[in-house]
Scaffold this motif. Structure first.
Motif, short mmCIF file in Angstrom:
data_model
loop_
_atom_site.label_atom_id
_atom_site.label_comp_id
_atom_site.label_asym_id
_atom_site.label_seq_id
_atom_site.Cartn_x
_atom_site.Cartn_y
_atom_site.Cartn_z
N ILE A 102 52.51 65.37 -15.74
CA ILE A 102 51.74 66.11 -16.75
C ILE A 102 51.54 67.55 -16.30
O ILE A 102 51.71 68.49 -17.09
CB ILE A 102 50.40 65.41 -17.03
CG1 ILE A 102 50.65 64.09 -17.77
CG2 ILE A 102 49.47 66.30 -17.84
CD1 ILE A 102 49.42 63.22 -17.91
N PHE A 118 54.80 69.53 -16.62
CA PHE A 118 55.09 69.84 -18.02
C PHE A 118 54.15 70.92 -18.53
O PHE A 118 54.55 71.79 -19.32
CB PHE A 118 55.00 68.56 -18.87
CG PHE A 118 55.69 68.68 -20.19
CD1 PHE A 118 57.06 68.53 -20.29
CD2 PHE A 118 54.98 68.95 -21.34
CE1 PHE A 118 57.71 68.64 -21.51
CE2 PHE A 118 55.61 69.06 -22.57
CZ PHE A 118 56.98 68.91 -22.65
N LEU A 119 52.88 70.88 -18.09
CA LEU A 119 51.92 71.93 -18.47
C LEU A 119 52.37 73.30 -17.95
O LEU A 119 52.23 74.31 -18.65
CB LEU A 119 50.53 71.61 -17.92
CG LEU A 119 49.65 70.71 -18.75
CD1 LEU A 119 48.38 70.38 -17.99
CD2 LEU A 119 49.32 71.34 -20.07
N GLN A 134 55.42 74.22 -20.39
CA GLN A 134 55.23 74.32 -21.83
C GLN A 134 53.85 74.80 -22.26
O GLN A 134 53.69 75.25 -23.39
CB GLN A 134 55.50 72.96 -22.49
CG GLN A 134 56.88 72.40 -22.21
CD GLN A 134 57.98 73.25 -22.80
OE1 GLN A 134 57.82 73.81 -23.89
NE2 GLN A 134 59.09 73.37 -22.10
N VAL A 193 50.82 69.37 -23.32
CA VAL A 193 51.53 68.10 -23.21
C VAL A 193 50.95 67.13 -24.22
O VAL A 193 49.75 66.84 -24.19
CB VAL A 193 51.36 67.49 -21.79
CG1 VAL A 193 52.04 66.14 -21.72
CG2 VAL A 193 51.87 68.40 -20.73
N THR A 232 46.45 65.17 -26.34
CA THR A 232 47.13 66.39 -25.94
C THR A 232 46.37 67.09 -24.83
O THR A 232 45.18 67.39 -24.98
CB THR A 232 47.28 67.35 -27.13
OG1 THR A 232 47.94 66.68 -28.19
CG2 THR A 232 48.06 68.59 -26.74
N PHE A 248 57.60 65.11 -24.11
CA PHE A 248 57.10 64.64 -22.82
C PHE A 248 57.83 63.38 -22.38
O PHE A 248 58.15 63.21 -21.21
CB PHE A 248 55.59 64.39 -22.87
CG PHE A 248 55.02 63.89 -21.57
CD1 PHE A 248 55.05 64.69 -20.43
CD2 PHE A 248 54.48 62.62 -21.47
CE1 PHE A 248 54.54 64.23 -19.22
CE2 PHE A 248 53.97 62.15 -20.27
CZ PHE A 248 54.00 62.96 -19.15
#
Length: 168
Positions: A7, A10-11, A14, A17, A24, A61
């Motif tokens: 997570i 990905f944060l 982007q 997430v 979210t 994700f």
């Protein structure tokens, strides 16, 4: 690889997430603040925030998890579903759940409350700003008396006598 690490990664990439079936996670700016003990000042930064539920069907994700774990997308989707079910079961059983390096979930009157943690310097906006420890700040130069400043800029009277003698 644990899910909190995925997570956070990905944060970083982007900025938000969408975990299917859960909610979210996103990053929000936080102001500079003095810590609880008053011993340091934290610079402005980013904090993880959470919004319950998801109306959009976004599988980015899930695809990211599949890519990171080198598994098919279907298996990644099943793994994400298992993880979210596990989180819900912990919340129902214990009433509190800590997601490592991300934040704390608390179940209160069938409402989920989230308190996010400050992240490491993920944004170039705050690059170079660091925590200031107040205990380490010391006066490196002691204050001197005002008369010391007045005498340090005055010419010596010996110079007035020496210049005419050398000219002569």
């Amino acid at each position: 690889m644990n899910f909190s690490f995925l997570i956070l990664e990905f944060l970083k990439q982007q900025g938000q997430v969408l975990v299917p079936g859960f909610g979210t996670f996103y990053l929000k700016n936080t102001n500079a603040l003095v810590d609880e003990g008053g011993k340091s000042i934290l610079p402005p930064g980013k904090e993880v925030a959470f919004q319950i539920g998801n109306s959009a069907a976004d599988d980015s994700f899930v695809r990211f998890v599949a890519q990171q774990k080198n598994i098919p997308v279907i298996d990644a989707e099943i793994e994400v579903k298992k993880q979210t079910n596990f989180w819900y079961s912990i919340l129902e059983k214990e009433g509190k759940f800590v997601l490592e390096n991300i934040g704390t979930f608390v179940l209160d009157d069938s409402q989920i409350h989230f308190t996010g943690y400050r992240t490491e310097n993920l944004s170039p906006d705050f690059y170079g700003l660091e925590e200031i420890h107040l205990s380490e700040i010391k006066n490196s130069v002691p204050l001197s008396k005002p008369e010391d400043h007045q005498t340090s800029y005055r010419f010596s009277k010996k110079l007035y006598w020496l210049v005419p003698l050398l000219l002569g």
